[in-house]
Motif scaffolding. Sequence first.
Motif, PDB file in Angstrom:
ATOM      1  N   PRO A   1      -9.488  11.940  -8.949  1.00 46.44           N
ATOM      2  CA  PRO A   1      -8.198  11.454  -8.475  1.00 46.44           C
ATOM      3  C   PRO A   1      -7.783  10.139  -9.144  1.00 46.44           C
ATOM      4  CG  PRO A   1      -9.895  10.731  -6.987  1.00 46.44           C
ATOM      5  CD  PRO A   1     -10.602  11.539  -8.058  1.00 46.44           C
ATOM      6  N   VAL A   2      -6.512   9.801  -8.999  1.00 47.97           N
ATOM      7  CA  VAL A   2      -6.018   8.493  -9.425  1.00 47.97           C
ATOM      8  C   VAL A   2      -6.316   7.488  -8.314  1.00 47.97           C
ATOM      9  CG1 VAL A   2      -3.980   7.137 -10.034  1.00 47.97           C
ATOM     10  CG2 VAL A   2      -4.190   9.512 -10.829  1.00 47.97           C
ATOM     11  N   LYS A   3      -7.064   6.441  -8.633  1.00 48.71           N
ATOM     12  CA  LYS A   3      -7.379   5.404  -7.655  1.00 48.71           C
ATOM     13  C   LYS A   3      -6.238   4.387  -7.601  1.00 48.71           C
ATOM     14  CE  LYS A   3     -12.413   5.748  -8.068  1.00 48.71           C
ATOM     15  NZ  LYS A   3     -13.672   4.993  -8.316  1.00 48.71           N
ATOM     16  N   VAL A   4      -5.966   3.885  -6.412  1.00 51.36           N
ATOM     17  CA  VAL A   4      -4.852   2.962  -6.203  1.00 51.36           C
ATOM     18  C   VAL A   4      -5.371   1.653  -5.624  1.00 51.36           C
ATOM     19  CG1 VAL A   4      -2.660   2.587  -4.997  1.00 51.36           C
ATOM     20  CG2 VAL A   4      -3.269   4.887  -5.804  1.00 51.36           C
ATOM     21  N   ASP A   5      -4.877   0.552  -6.172  1.00 58.37           N
ATOM     22  CA  ASP A   5      -5.155  -0.773  -5.610  1.00 58.37           C
ATOM     23  C   ASP A   5      -3.871  -1.257  -4.940  1.00 58.37           C
ATOM     24  OD1 ASP A   5      -5.915  -3.316  -4.930  1.00 58.37           O
ATOM     25  OD2 ASP A   5      -6.409  -3.967  -6.958  1.00 58.37           O
ATOM     26  N   PRO A   6      -3.815  -1.308  -3.601  1.00 60.94           N
ATOM     27  CA  PRO A   6      -2.589  -1.736  -2.903  1.00 60.94           C
ATOM     28  C   PRO A   6      -2.442  -3.254  -2.943  1.00 60.94           C
ATOM     29  CG  PRO A   6      -4.306  -1.231  -1.322  1.00 60.94           C
ATOM     30  CD  PRO A   6      -4.896  -0.931  -2.671  1.00 60.94           C
ATOM     31  N   LEU A   7      -1.838  -3.758  -4.002  1.00 58.74           N
ATOM     32  CA  LEU A   7      -1.742  -5.200  -4.221  1.00 58.74           C
ATOM     33  C   LEU A   7      -0.913  -5.906  -3.154  1.00 58.74           C
ATOM     34  CD1 LEU A   7      -1.093  -5.159  -8.094  1.00 58.74           C
ATOM     35  CD2 LEU A   7      -3.277  -5.490  -6.916  1.00 58.74           C
ATOM     36  N   LEU A   8      -0.036  -5.182  -2.473  1.00 60.75           N
ATOM     37  CA  LEU A   8       0.849  -5.809  -1.501  1.00 60.75           C
ATOM     38  C   LEU A   8       0.106  -6.499  -0.364  1.00 60.75           C
ATOM     39  CD1 LEU A   8       2.610  -3.135   0.769  1.00 60.75           C
ATOM     40  CD2 LEU A   8       0.436  -2.778  -0.388  1.00 60.75           C
ATOM     41  N   VAL A   9      -1.163  -6.146  -0.154  1.00 60.81           N
ATOM     42  CA  VAL A   9      -1.910  -6.780   0.935  1.00 60.81           C
ATOM     43  C   VAL A   9      -2.343  -8.191   0.569  1.00 60.81           C
ATOM     44  CG1 VAL A   9      -2.734  -4.545   1.736  1.00 60.81           C
ATOM     45  CG2 VAL A   9      -4.182  -5.903   0.199  1.00 60.81           C
ATOM     46  N   THR A  10      -2.135  -8.596  -0.685  1.00 60.47           N
ATOM     47  CA  THR A  10      -2.595  -9.916  -1.126  1.00 60.47           C
ATOM     48  C   THR A  10      -1.502 -10.976  -1.098  1.00 60.47           C
ATOM     49  OG1 THR A  10      -2.130  -9.456  -3.471  1.00 60.47           O
ATOM     50  CG2 THR A  10      -4.292  -8.786  -2.615  1.00 60.47           C
ATOM     51  N   PHE A  11      -0.283 -10.607  -0.707  1.00 61.28           N
ATOM     52  CA  PHE A  11       0.819 -11.582  -0.671  1.00 61.28           C
ATOM     53  C   PHE A  11       1.848 -11.145   0.365  1.00 61.28           C
ATOM     54  CE2 PHE A  11       1.785  -8.444  -3.952  1.00 61.28           C
ATOM     55  CZ  PHE A  11       3.095  -8.096  -3.679  1.00 61.28           C
ATOM     56  N   ASP A  12       2.775 -12.032   0.677  1.00 60.46           N
ATOM     57  CA  ASP A  12       3.870 -11.702   1.582  1.00 60.46           C
ATOM     58  C   ASP A  12       4.837 -10.787   0.831  1.00 60.46           C
ATOM     59  OD1 ASP A  12       5.961 -11.513   3.345  1.00 60.46           O
ATOM     60  OD2 ASP A  12       6.449 -13.650   3.360  1.00 60.46           O
ATOM     61  N   PHE A  13       4.812  -9.500   1.170  1.00 60.26           N
ATOM     62  CA  PHE A  13       5.587  -8.527   0.390  1.00 60.26           C
ATOM     63  C   PHE A  13       7.009  -8.322   0.918  1.00 60.26           C
ATOM     64  CE2 PHE A  13       3.065  -6.015   3.452  1.00 60.26           C
ATOM     65  CZ  PHE A  13       4.061  -5.267   4.074  1.00 60.26           C
ATOM     66  N   THR A  14       7.460  -9.134   1.861  1.00 54.91           N
ATOM     67  CA  THR A  14       8.816  -8.998   2.413  1.00 54.91           C
ATOM     68  C   THR A  14       9.857  -9.051   1.300  1.00 54.91           C
ATOM     69  OG1 THR A  14       8.078 -10.107   4.433  1.00 54.91           O
ATOM     70  CG2 THR A  14      10.459  -9.923   4.071  1.00 54.91           C
ATOM     71  N   GLY A  15      10.691  -8.026   1.228  1.00 56.62           N
ATOM     72  CA  GLY A  15      11.738  -7.981   0.220  1.00 56.62           C
ATOM     73  C   GLY A  15      11.257  -7.552  -1.152  1.00 56.62           C
ATOM     74  N   ILE A  16       9.950  -7.362  -1.298  1.00 58.88           N
ATOM     75  CA  ILE A  16       9.375  -6.980  -2.586  1.00 58.88           C
ATOM     76  C   ILE A  16       8.853  -5.543  -2.536  1.00 58.88           C
ATOM     77  CG2 ILE A  16       7.634  -7.527  -4.324  1.00 58.88           C
ATOM     78  CD1 ILE A  16       7.636 -10.398  -3.252  1.00 58.88           C
ATOM     79  N   CYS A  17       8.122  -5.233  -1.477  1.00 53.65           N
ATOM     80  CA  CYS A  17       7.533  -3.911  -1.324  1.00 53.65           C
ATOM     81  C   CYS A  17       7.956  -3.300   0.009  1.00 53.65           C
ATOM     82  CB  CYS A  17       6.003  -3.983  -1.355  1.00 53.65           C
ATOM     83  SG  CYS A  17       5.311  -4.933  -2.729  1.00 53.65           S
ATOM     84  N   GLY A  18       8.280  -2.027  -0.015  1.00 53.64           N
ATOM     85  CA  GLY A  18       8.494  -1.294   1.222  1.00 53.64           C
ATOM     86  C   GLY A  18       7.215  -0.560   1.575  1.00 53.64           C
ATOM     87  N   ARG A  19       6.992  -0.342   2.884  1.00 52.13           N
ATOM     88  CA  ARG A  19       5.754   0.300   3.308  1.00 52.13           C
ATOM     89  C   ARG A  19       6.019   1.157   4.533  1.00 52.13           C
ATOM     90  NH1 ARG A  19       1.120  -0.678   6.667  1.00 52.13           N
ATOM     91  NH2 ARG A  19       2.415  -2.113   7.853  1.00 52.13           N
TER      92      ARG A  19
END
Length: 206
Positions: free
Chosen positions: A76-94
């Motif tokens: 499989p393709v492995k994923v690193d969810p980088l959004l958990v390392t910063f305040d993703f408000t306005g940058i990432c939707g989840r």
Amino acid sequence: MMKFSLVRTLAALASSALLTVGAIGEAIAFTFDETEINQDRVIAIAQPRALGGYQLLIVEQVSDKRQCWTENGSNPVKVDPLLVTFDFTGICGRATDSNGFSIRMAGVDLALKYSLSLETVDGNVVLMGSPIYPNAKSVIIGRTNGEANGFMKIVLDPAWRLTKRAYQGRTLGHFYFTTNQAAPSEIGGNTDDNTGGNIGGNTGGN
């Protein structure tokens, strides 16, 4: 160290605010449309549970200020969810639960008729749409094409794509797993929902 990092990532995802559009019961009272989105800016992920198994996670790259995830490898393709390392408000939707995603088939919102789940089948994690009606058939939406420790990308089957719910011209945060194919005709015996056809029972990719 890897195990600690995974536990910390899971905890961060669980504690951050859920992407929702309100209770499904309230939302279903309206007639929703759908809006196409760039498939390169959204990803469906099999997120490992602390006690075993997987749950569905959707991440969207809303702005380019910070990268929301990275991908590595194949089958499989492995994923690193980088959004958990910063305040993703306005940058990432989840989105992490049924308030944030549902199935749409042939233009019909099936939020109250199908639930989404990840099932491990022969060393592969499969994204399933399971009907609430006992005589209806499940639908296969995507798969990880293998199994590994950590987060994995769910590769959607060719007939499926991710879109967003819309209401009166306004795009909402809710994601649809969308196909132009109709839902299996057995679903509740209701022909008013444009149901018909049969895509259940297909566990193989093209």
